[in-house]
Structure formats: structure tokens, C-alpha cells
Design a protein around this motif. Structure first.
Motif, PDB file in Angstrom:
ATOM      1  N   TRP A   6     -41.917   2.613   3.902  1.00 12.55           N
ATOM      2  CA  TRP A   6     -42.520   3.665   4.729  1.00 12.55           C
ATOM      3  C   TRP A   6     -41.704   4.959   4.762  1.00 12.55           C
ATOM      4  O   TRP A   6     -42.270   6.031   4.569  1.00 12.55           O
ATOM      5  N   PRO A   7     -40.394   4.944   5.002  1.00 14.50           N
ATOM      6  CA  PRO A   7     -39.656   6.217   5.012  1.00 14.50           C
ATOM      7  C   PRO A   7     -39.774   6.968   3.685  1.00 14.50           C
ATOM      8  O   PRO A   7     -39.910   8.186   3.674  1.00 14.50           O
ATOM      9  N   TRP A   8     -39.751   6.262   2.586  1.00 15.21           N
ATOM     10  CA  TRP A   8     -39.867   6.914   1.279  1.00 15.21           C
ATOM     11  C   TRP A   8     -41.236   7.560   1.112  1.00 15.21           C
ATOM     12  O   TRP A   8     -41.356   8.682   0.650  1.00 15.21           O
ATOM     13  N   ILE A   9     -42.278   6.859   1.534  1.00 11.85           N
ATOM     14  CA  ILE A   9     -43.638   7.380   1.423  1.00 11.85           C
ATOM     15  C   ILE A   9     -43.798   8.622   2.291  1.00 11.85           C
ATOM     16  O   ILE A   9     -44.396   9.614   1.875  1.00 11.85           O
ATOM     17  N   VAL A  10     -43.250   8.592   3.493  1.00  8.36           N
ATOM     18  CA  VAL A  10     -43.312   9.751   4.383  1.00  8.36           C
ATOM     19  C   VAL A  10     -42.584  10.935   3.754  1.00  8.36           C
ATOM     20  O   VAL A  10     -43.087  12.066   3.766  1.00  8.36           O
ATOM     21  N   CYS A  11     -41.432  10.703   3.183  1.00  5.52           N
ATOM     22  CA  CYS A  11     -40.666  11.786   2.544  1.00  5.52           C
ATOM     23  C   CYS A  11     -41.428  12.389   1.375  1.00  5.52           C
ATOM     24  O   CYS A  11     -41.446  13.607   1.189  1.00  5.52           O
ATOM     25  N   GLN A  12     -42.031  11.544   0.566  1.00  7.61           N
ATOM     26  CA  GLN A  12     -42.809  12.034  -0.574  1.00  7.61           C
ATOM     27  C   GLN A  12     -43.973  12.894  -0.089  1.00  7.61           C
ATOM     28  O   GLN A  12     -44.233  13.956  -0.644  1.00  7.61           O
ATOM     29  N   ALA A  13     -44.673  12.444   0.932  1.00  6.68           N
ATOM     30  CA  ALA A  13     -45.794  13.210   1.471  1.00  6.68           C
ATOM     31  C   ALA A  13     -45.303  14.530   2.049  1.00  6.68           C
ATOM     32  O   ALA A  13     -45.917  15.578   1.849  1.00  6.68           O
ATOM     33  N   TRP A  14     -44.177  14.480   2.758  1.00  9.34           N
ATOM     34  CA  TRP A  14     -43.610  15.687   3.367  1.00  9.34           C
ATOM     35  C   TRP A  14     -43.348  16.725   2.288  1.00  9.34           C
ATOM     36  O   TRP A  14     -43.746  17.876   2.416  1.00  9.34           O
ATOM     37  N   GLU A  15     -42.688  16.316   1.218  1.00  7.92           N
ATOM     38  CA  GLU A  15     -42.361  17.249   0.143  1.00  7.92           C
ATOM     39  C   GLU A  15     -43.611  17.809  -0.521  1.00  7.92           C
ATOM     40  O   GLU A  15     -43.649  18.974  -0.887  1.00  7.92           O
ATOM     41  N   GLU A  16     -44.624  16.996  -0.646  1.00 10.95           N
ATOM     42  CA  GLU A  16     -45.850  17.438  -1.304  1.00 10.95           C
ATOM     43  C   GLU A  16     -46.618  18.468  -0.484  1.00 10.95           C
ATOM     44  O   GLU A  16     -47.213  19.383  -1.035  1.00 10.95           O
ATOM     45  N   VAL A  17     -46.619  18.339   0.820  1.00 11.88           N
ATOM     46  CA  VAL A  17     -47.422  19.241   1.654  1.00 11.88           C
ATOM     47  C   VAL A  17     -46.639  20.424   2.211  1.00 11.88           C
ATOM     48  O   VAL A  17     -47.240  21.346   2.747  1.00 11.88           O
ATOM     49  N   ASP A  18     -45.326  20.425   2.076  1.00 14.22           N
ATOM     50  CA  ASP A  18     -44.505  21.536   2.585  1.00 14.22           C
ATOM     51  C   ASP A  18     -44.650  22.728   1.643  1.00 14.22           C
ATOM     52  O   ASP A  18     -43.807  23.000   0.809  1.00 14.22           O
ATOM     53  N   ASP A  19     -45.760  23.444   1.795  1.00 14.09           N
ATOM     54  CA  ASP A  19     -46.135  24.509   0.863  1.00 14.09           C
ATOM     55  C   ASP A  19     -45.091  25.603   0.707  1.00 14.09           C
ATOM     56  O   ASP A  19     -44.854  26.094  -0.389  1.00 14.09           O
ATOM     57  N   PRO A  63     -38.354  17.436  10.373  1.00 11.64           N
ATOM     58  CA  PRO A  63     -38.238  16.042   9.915  1.00 11.64           C
ATOM     59  C   PRO A  63     -37.368  15.225  10.856  1.00 11.64           C
ATOM     60  O   PRO A  63     -36.426  15.735  11.448  1.00 11.64           O
ATOM     61  N   ALA A  64     -37.693  13.951  10.963  1.00 17.73           N
ATOM     62  CA  ALA A  64     -36.856  13.038  11.728  1.00 17.73           C
ATOM     63  C   ALA A  64     -35.655  12.671  10.879  1.00 17.73           C
ATOM     64  O   ALA A  64     -35.818  12.301   9.713  1.00 17.73           O
ATOM     65  N   PRO A  65     -34.450  12.777  11.398  1.00 19.67           N
ATOM     66  CA  PRO A  65     -33.255  12.505  10.589  1.00 19.67           C
ATOM     67  C   PRO A  65     -33.256  11.137   9.918  1.00 19.67           C
ATOM     68  O   PRO A  65     -32.852  11.007   8.779  1.00 19.67           O
ATOM     69  N   HIS A  66     -33.757  10.112  10.586  1.00 17.36           N
ATOM     70  CA  HIS A  66     -33.716   8.770   9.998  1.00 17.36           C
ATOM     71  C   HIS A  66     -34.698   8.616   8.836  1.00 17.36           C
ATOM     72  O   HIS A  66     -34.534   7.741   8.016  1.00 17.36           O
ATOM     73  N   THR A  67     -35.723   9.465   8.734  1.00 17.49           N
ATOM     74  CA  THR A  67     -36.626   9.370   7.594  1.00 17.49           C
ATOM     75  C   THR A  67     -36.206  10.304   6.473  1.00 17.49           C
ATOM     76  O   THR A  67     -36.382  10.006   5.311  1.00 17.49           O
ATOM     77  N   MET A  68     -35.616  11.418   6.809  1.00 14.44           N
ATOM     78  CA  MET A  68     -35.268  12.390   5.781  1.00 14.44           C
ATOM     79  C   MET A  68     -33.984  12.037   5.035  1.00 14.44           C
ATOM     80  O   MET A  68     -33.746  12.527   3.956  1.00 14.44           O
ATOM     81  N   ARG A  69     -33.170  11.154   5.563  1.00 11.93           N
ATOM     82  CA  ARG A  69     -31.931  10.829   4.882  1.00 11.93           C
ATOM     83  C   ARG A  69     -32.179  10.080   3.575  1.00 11.93           C
ATOM     84  O   ARG A  69     -31.332  10.011   2.717  1.00 11.93           O
ATOM     85  N   SER A  70     -33.362   9.501   3.418  1.00  8.20           N
ATOM     86  CA  SER A  70     -33.658   8.719   2.220  1.00  8.20           C
ATOM     87  C   SER A  70     -34.502   9.504   1.229  1.00  8.20           C
ATOM     88  O   SER A  70     -35.254   8.934   0.469  1.00  8.20           O
ATOM     89  N   ARG A  71     -34.367  10.789   1.195  1.00  6.84           N
ATOM     90  CA  ARG A  71     -35.182  11.620   0.319  1.00  6.84           C
ATOM     91  C   ARG A  71     -34.860  11.432  -1.146  1.00  6.84           C
ATOM     92  O   ARG A  71     -35.657  11.767  -2.002  1.00  6.84           O
ATOM     93  N   VAL A  72     -33.707  10.926  -1.468  1.00  5.18           N
ATOM     94  CA  VAL A  72     -33.302  10.755  -2.860  1.00  5.18           C
ATOM     95  C   VAL A  72     -33.572   9.321  -3.277  1.00  5.18           C
ATOM     96  O   VAL A  72     -33.305   8.393  -2.544  1.00  5.18           O
ATOM     97  N   GLY A  73     -34.084   9.171  -4.467  1.00  6.89           N
ATOM     98  CA  GLY A  73     -34.267   7.823  -5.006  1.00  6.89           C
ATOM     99  C   GLY A  73     -35.678   7.323  -4.883  1.00  6.89           C
ATOM    100  O   GLY A  73     -36.596   8.057  -4.566  1.00  6.89           O
ATOM    101  N   SER A  74     -35.826   6.068  -5.134  1.00 12.60           N
ATOM    102  CA  SER A  74     -37.143   5.446  -5.120  1.00 12.60           C
ATOM    103  C   SER A  74     -37.227   4.444  -3.972  1.00 12.60           C
ATOM    104  O   SER A  74     -36.217   4.109  -3.372  1.00 12.60           O
ATOM    105  N   PRO A  75     -38.422   3.959  -3.698  1.00 14.58           N
ATOM    106  CA  PRO A  75     -38.548   3.012  -2.594  1.00 14.58           C
ATOM    107  C   PRO A  75     -37.818   1.708  -2.840  1.00 14.58           C
ATOM    108  O   PRO A  75     -37.466   1.015  -1.911  1.00 14.58           O
ATOM    109  N   THR A  76     -37.546   1.387  -4.073  1.00 12.25           N
ATOM    110  CA  THR A  76     -36.827   0.152  -4.355  1.00 12.25           C
ATOM    111  C   THR A  76     -35.325   0.325  -4.211  1.00 12.25           C
ATOM    112  O   THR A  76     -34.589  -0.642  -4.139  1.00 12.25           O
ATOM    113  N   ALA A  77     -34.863   1.578  -4.132  1.00 12.73           N
ATOM    114  CA  ALA A  77     -33.422   1.840  -4.024  1.00 12.73           C
ATOM    115  C   ALA A  77     -32.944   1.765  -2.593  1.00 12.73           C
ATOM    116  O   ALA A  77     -31.771   1.887  -2.324  1.00 12.73           O
ATOM    117  N   HIS A  78     -33.836   1.602  -1.615  1.00 10.73           N
ATOM    118  CA  HIS A  78     -33.447   1.645  -0.204  1.00 10.73           C
ATOM    119  C   HIS A  78     -33.449   0.274   0.400  1.00 10.73           C
ATOM    120  O   HIS A  78     -34.294  -0.458   0.450  1.00 10.73           O
TER     121      HIS A  78
END
Length: 78
Positions: A6-19, A63-78
């Protein structure tokens, strides 16, 4: 969907919509992010989410700090 992804998915969505790339979401950007991750609701429900997320009422969601800290990598890396 696994909760560990979930945190990875939220981060990906955040980056995609942050125009504008300011790492904050406007109301329109937040609504797009909700739809992107599969959260659908009435306009009133979306507005409630926005009001809860815009803690300082400046029209931007930070962004919530606990979700944004995992912005690097893939969902399997967390």
C-alpha cells in the motif's frame, strides 16, 4: 492487494498526479490520486477525505512521512 504494498502504491499515485511537482496535492490532484488507487466515492465523500487531509487548510495536501519515506524502489523491496 497486500497491505505491505500500500505505501508504494500511494507513492506511485502521488507522483503521477502531482502535476506541478511541488510534492503537495491540490484538491483536483488528490481526487485523481484516489481514483487511480481504486478509491471511488461520491463528490461529498471525496470532499470529506480532502478536508481531513488538508490539515492546515491551505488548499494543499502534504505527504505523510511514513508513506513518503518508501518512494525509492519497488513494492517487493520494502
Amino acid at each position: 492487494m497486500a497491505l505491505t504494498r500500500w505505501p508504494w502504491i500511494v507513492c506511485q499515485a502521488w507522483e503521477e498526479v502531482d502535476d506541478d511537482g511541488n510534492n503537495k496535492l491540490s484538491k483536483r490532484e488528490l481526487y485523481r490520486a484516489l481514483e487511480l488507487v481504486g478509491i471511488h466515492g461520491t463528490p461529498g465523500q471525496k470532499l470529506s477525505v480532502y478536508r481531513m487531509a488538508d490539515k492546515d487548510h491551505d488548499g494543499q495536501v502534504l505527504p505523510a512521512p511514513h508513506t513518503m519515506r518508501s518512494r525509492v524502489g519497488s513494492p517487493t523491496a520494502h
